[in-house]
Design an enzyme around this catalytic site. Structure first.
Site, mmCIF file in Angstrom:
data_model
loop_
_atom_site.group_PDB
_atom_site.id
_atom_site.type_symbol
_atom_site.label_atom_id
_atom_site.label_comp_id
_atom_site.label_asym_id
_atom_site.label_seq_id
_atom_site.Cartn_x
_atom_site.Cartn_y
_atom_site.Cartn_z
ATOM 1 N N TRP A 8 -1.678 68.912 -69.209
ATOM 2 C CA TRP A 8 -1.907 67.554 -69.720
ATOM 3 C C TRP A 8 -1.991 66.571 -68.556
ATOM 4 C CZ3 TRP A 8 0.798 63.029 -69.094
ATOM 5 C CH2 TRP A 8 0.447 61.966 -69.915
ATOM 6 N N HIS A 9 -1.187 66.843 -67.514
ATOM 7 C CA HIS A 9 -1.156 65.919 -66.389
ATOM 8 C C HIS A 9 -2.432 65.959 -65.554
ATOM 9 C CE1 HIS A 9 3.117 65.792 -67.336
ATOM 10 N NE2 HIS A 9 3.127 64.645 -66.709
ATOM 11 N N GLY A 10 -3.113 67.063 -65.557
ATOM 12 C CA GLY A 10 -4.349 67.087 -64.774
ATOM 13 C C GLY A 10 -4.992 68.452 -64.768
#
Lengths: 309, 465
Positions: B325-327
Site C-alpha cells: 500500500w505504501h508504494g
C-alpha cells in the site's frame, strides 16, 4: 468567535514582540559568530578595503589565493567568492554592499555560463544577505527584484533562518584557521576525477539575469572600477560556443575576459582537481600564479594605454 | 497544495472566514462551500486528477445506494464487488502498473521470453491510496450495515474529499466523519484553540524535526557510495524521526485544521516510539491505516479466530499488503513482510500480551525501537540491494560518521521537546498552562519554526503513497 479573534490578535502581538527581540539577538549572533559564511558576509558589508575584489561562487572562493595575487600585482586582494552563490543576484548584492563604503580599483568576476542559466536554487545564497537588509538600498534592490522583500519585512527572525543553526552553534567555537582573506582551500580528494564527461552545451538563459549582469557592469563603470571577467578551469569539456553569451557581452562592453576553461587549462592534470568543477589547494595555487601573472600584465597594459604609451 | 506552503497559509484562513460567515443553520451551503474548497485544494496540484477523485466518489456513492436499495444479498454483493474492482483497478493502474509490468518482464526474461510491455508515464495522483481506502471502507461499512447510507451526494463527496485529510489521511471511517457533516455546527472556541495548537505542533514536527533530519538522511541515502557504515547508522537512526515528524506532523496539521472548522478526526499517532513491542507499535503508528487493515482485511481473513498457523498467514498477508500500500517497490514489500514476521514471532512468544515494568520495560523498549529502526532501512532505501548495502555497512564497515553538528543541535533539542511532550501525553499529564502562557507558547513555537525550520516547501513523504 470574537474570543478566538482576540486570541489570534494576542498571539500575533506576542509573536511580533518575540520576532523583533529575536531579530535583535540574532543580529548580535551574526556579528559575533565564528561561522565562516556569516563572518565573510559581515566582512563584505563592513570591512573590505582592498584594491582588488574577487567575486564569484565556490569556484572563486577556492581557486584564487589573495596572497599570491597580492605578491604578484602589489595590490591588496580580498576573495569575496561564496559557495552556492552561482548567480548574478548574489554578485550584484555583494558589489552593492561593498560600494556603500569602499571602491575597489579592480573587480574580478569569476563567472560562467551557469551565471545566466535558469536555476532557482542559485538564488538561495542571496538569503545570506537577508540579515543585512536595510543597510543599503542598492543592495536591497535585489530582494525587491526577486520579489522577496515582503517576507523579510514581515519577519525579522526569518532574515536569519538560512544560517541560524550554524551561526548559533559556532558562536563559541574558534574560526576556521584555513580561511585567509576569503580564500577557502579545498583538501586533496581521496581520488581525482577521471572522466571529462560529455561536451557541455550552452544552457537556456534567463533574460532577467542578463539584465542584472549589464546593470552590474554599468555600476562598475560608474564607479570607475576596472571589471575583469574570468572563467577558471574545470575538468570538463565546454563546447566552443558554451560561453558565447558571456563573450558577446564582454566584447560589447569592451571588458577583458580570461577564459581558462574553453582553452582546457589543466585538463591534462586531473591531479589538480577535487572534482569536475573545483581545483583543490594544489591546483588553486598553480592557477592563482597563472591568473596573477595575466592580471598583472593586463593592469600594466591598461595603465600604459591610459598613459598614452 | 502543501500544508507547508504559503498558498495554504493564505487558503486556510480564507476558508475558515468564509465558512464561519455562512450561517450555521445553512448546513447545505456550508458543506457545498467546503466541498468546493476541498476540490480547489486538490486541483492546485494537478487539476485533471480531480476527475479520479470524482470517479471514486461517484462509484462508491452509487454502489452504497445500490447496496441499500437491494434486499437480495447477491445483488448487494455485486454492488460491493463492482465498487471494489473499479476503485482498485484505478489504484493499480496509476500506482502499480509499472511495478507489475517491470517484474513480469523480468520474470519472463528469466524464463527466456523477451517482451517489451509499454511503460506508463502517468503521474501518481496525490493521496490516491488514502481516498480510495476511505471510500472503499464506506462501501464495506454500508454492506455490513455498520453505517447508514448517505443519500446526499454533496455530503458524501465532502466525506471523501474533505481537504484537511484528503491527501495523507487520517483515513477516516464513515461512522465517525459522515455524521459530523450532517449536523449543524457552531463555532467552538476551545476546539478551535486546540486545533490551532495541534497545527503549530504539527508544523514544528514537520519543518524543524523531520525536514532537519531529512537534510542529513537524504545526504547519506542518496549518495550511499560516498559514505561509510557510521554515517549509515546515524542516518538510519534519524530516519525514524524524520518519517515520524513528517507524517505525524501532517496528521496533526490535518486534525488541527479540521478541529478549527469544528470537525473531529481520528487520532493517527500515539507516541509510537515508546512502544515495548512491535504489536504495540502498530497500535500507535498510523492508527487509521492499521485499524483499516485490521477491520477490512485481517478480520475478514479470519483474524484471531482461526488456528495458529492460519493466524500467522493472515498476519503476513495483511502486512505484506500494507507494505505494498505504501508504494510499488520491493523495499516496501520487504518492510511489510519484516513487520509481519516480527509480529508472528511476538505472537508465538506471547510478547505483546504482557505489561513490562522497570528494566524489563527499558529492555523491551530498546529492542522494539532497534527492530523498528532496522525495518525502516528497507522503507527508506531506494532498492533492496541498497538496504542490504546499508545493513552490511553498519555491521562491517563502521567508521567515523559524517556529522553536521549544527543540524544535530536542532534535532537534539527537537527530540528533547518531543520526548517531553510524548512522556507527558503517555502518562496522561497534559501541560496545563494559563491562557496567557498558551498564547505565548504558540507565538514562541511559530518564532522557533521561522528561525530553525526548513522552509523550502518540501513534500510530505506520505504524499507519494
Amino acid at each position: 468567535m470574537k474570543k478566538f479573534l482576540a486570541s489570534l490578535l494576542i498571539i500575533f502581538v506576542l509573536w511580533f514582540a518575540i520576532d523583533r527581540i529575536g531579530g535583535m539577538v540574532m543580529n548580535w549572533v551574526t556579528w559575533h559568530t565564528n561561522e565562516a559564511v556569516s563572518q565573510k558576509i559581515c566582512h563584505i558589508v563592513s570591512a573590505v578595503d582592498t584594491d582588488i575584489l574577487l567575486l564569484g561562487t565556490s569556484r572563486c572562493e577556492s581557486h584564487y589565493l589573495p596572497s599570491i595575487i597580492r605578491d604578484s600585482t602589489g595590490m591588496s586582494v580580498y576573495n569575496a567568492g561564496m559557495s552556492s552563490s552561482g548567480s548574478i543576484y548574489f554578485q550584484y548584492a555583494t558589489l552593492a554592499h561593498v560600494l556603500r563604503y569602499h571602491t575597489p580599483k579592480v573587480v574580478v568576476l569569476d563567472t560562467g555560463e551557469s551565471e545566466f542559466a535558469a536555476n532557482e536554487d542559485d538564488q538561495s545564497a542571496l538569503t545570506f544577505y537577508a540579515p543585512h537588509i536595510g543597510l543599503y538600498p542598492e543592495a536591497d534592490s535585489v530582494f525587491y527584484w526577486l520579489g522577496w522583500m515582503g517576507r523579510y519585512r514581515f519577519s525579522h527572525l526569518y532574515r536569519y533562518h538560512a544560517l541560524s543553526n550554524v551561526a548559533i552553534t559556532r558562536l563559541f567555537m574558534s574560526p576556521d584557521p584555513n580561511i585567509a582573506d576569503g580564500y577557502s582551500p579545498i583538501a586533496e580528494p581521496p581520488s581525482y576525477p577521471d572522466d571529462l564527461g560529455e561536451v557541455q552545451q550552452p544552457l537556456p538563459r534567463v533574460e532577467k539575469k542578463i539584465a542584472l549582469f549589464r546593470r552590474f557592469i554599468r555600476c562598475c563603470k560608474q564607479h570607475r572600477i576596472q571589471l575583469v571577467l574570468s572563467i577558471s578551469p574545470s575538468y570538463s569539456l565546454p563546447s566552443p560556443h558554451y560561453y558565447d553569451v558571456l563573450k558577446n557581452i564582454a566584447e560589447e562592453e569592451q571588458l577583458p575576459l580570461f577564459d581558462y576553461d574553453t582553452s582546457g587549462l589543466y585538463t591534462d592534470h586531473p591531479e589538480y582537481f577535487y572534482d569536475q568543477a573545483h581545483l583543490w589547494d594544489k591546483g588553486a595555487r598553480l592557477f592563482s600564479q597563472r591568473f596573477a601573472h595575466d592580471l598583472k600584465a593586463f593592469i600594466a597594459s591598461s595603465a600604459a594605454t591610459a598613459n598614452g604609451e | 497544495m502543501l500544508f507547508n506552503s504559503l498558498a495554504f497559509l493564505l487558503f486556510f484562513p480564507i476558508v475558515c472566514a468564509i465558512y464561519f460567515c455562512i450561517p450555521s443553520g445553512s448546513l447545505r451551503w456550508r458543506n457545498l462551500f467546503l466541498l468546493a474548497a476541498s476540490y480547489y485544494f486538490y486541483m492546485n496540484w494537478e487539476p485533471a486528477y480531480a476527475l479520479l477523485l470524482l470517479t471514486s466518489t461517484v462509484v462508491t456513492f452509487l454502489a452504497a445506494l445500490g447496496i441499500a436499495h437491494y434486499r437480495d444479498r447477491r445483488k448487494q454483493q455485486f454492488c460491493l464487488v463492482a465498487s471494489l474492482v473499479l476503485n482498485l483497478t484505478i489504484l493499480v493502474l496509476f500506482k502499480y502498473y509499472n511495478f507489475l509490468t517491470t517484474n513480469i518482464e523480468a520474470a519472463l526474461q528469466a524464463c527466456g521470453v523477451g517482451i517489451d510491455i509499454p511503460v506508463s508515464k502517468l503521474l501518481l495522483p496525490v493521496g490516491i491510496s488514502f481516498y480510495t481506502f476511505q471510500a472503499l471502507g464506506y462501501s464495506i461499512d454500508v454492506y455490513r450495515g455498520t453505517t447508514q447510507v448517505e443519500r446526499n451526494f454533496v455530503t458524501y463527496a465532502l466525506f471523501v474529499s474533505f481537504f484537511p485529510q484528503l491527501v495523507a489521511g487520517p483515513i477516516e471511517r464513515s461512522n465517525n466523519l459522515l455524521p459530523q457533516f450532517r449536523q449543524p455546527r457552531s463555532f467552538d472556541y476551545e476546539g478551535a484553540m486546540k486545533g490551532l495548537r495541534m497545527m503549530v505542533w504539527g508544523y514544528f514536527l514537520k519543518l524543524v524535526l523531520a525536514d532537519r533530519c531529512g537534510t542529513y538522511v537524504d545526504a547519506i541515502y542518496n549518495h550511499l557510495e560516498m559514505h561509510n557504515g557510521g554515517s549509515y547508522l546515524v542516518a538510519s537512526l534519524l530516519f525514524p524521526f524524520q518519517i515520524y515528524g513528517d507524517f505525524a506532523g501532517y496528521s496533526l496539521i490535518a486534525i488541527g485544521a479540521a478541529r478549527v472548522l469544528g470537525f473531529r478526526l481520528m487520532q493517527n499517532f500515539r507516541q509510537p516510539y515508546l512502544a515495548c513491542s512491535v504489536g504495540e507499535f502498530w497500535h500507535r503508528w498510523h492508527i487509521s491505516l492499521s485499524t483499516w487493515f485490521k477491520d477490512y482485511l485481517y478480520i475478514p481473513l479470519g483474524g484471531n479466530r482461526v488456528g495458529r498457523a492460519r493466524q500467522y498467514v493472515n498476519l503476513m498477508v495483511t502486512f505484506v499488503v500494507s507494505g505494498l500500500w505504501h508504494g510499488a517497490n520491493w523495499t516496501f514489500l520487504c518492510w511489510g513482510a519484516l513487520h509481519g514476521g516480527l509480529l508472528c514471532l511476538e505472537k508465538s512468544l506471547g510478547i505483546g500480551r504482557r505489561t513490562y515494568r522497570g528494566l524489563s520495560r527499558l529492555w523491551h523498549w530498546l529492542l522494539t525501537f532497534a527492530l523498528v529502526c532496522f525495518a525502516w532501512i528497507f522503507f527508506r532505501a531506494d532498492s533492496v540491494s541498497d538496504a542490504f548495502l546499508v545493513i552490511k555497512g553498519i555491521c562491517l564497515g563502521f567508521d567515523t560518521p559524517f556529522l553536521r553538528f549544527s543540524d544535530f543541535c536542532i534535532i537534539g533539542a527537537s527530540l528533547c521537546l518531543l520526548s517531553l511532550y510524548g512522556l507527558l501525553q503517555e502518562h496522561s499529564r497534559p501541560l496545563r498552562l494559563s491562557p496567557v502562557f498558551q498564547h505565548l507558547a504558540i507565538a514562541a513555537m511559530i518564532a522557533v519554526i521561522t528561525l530553525f525550520g526548513v522552509l523550502d516547501s518540501s513534500q510530505f513523504i506520505y504524499f507519494q503513497f
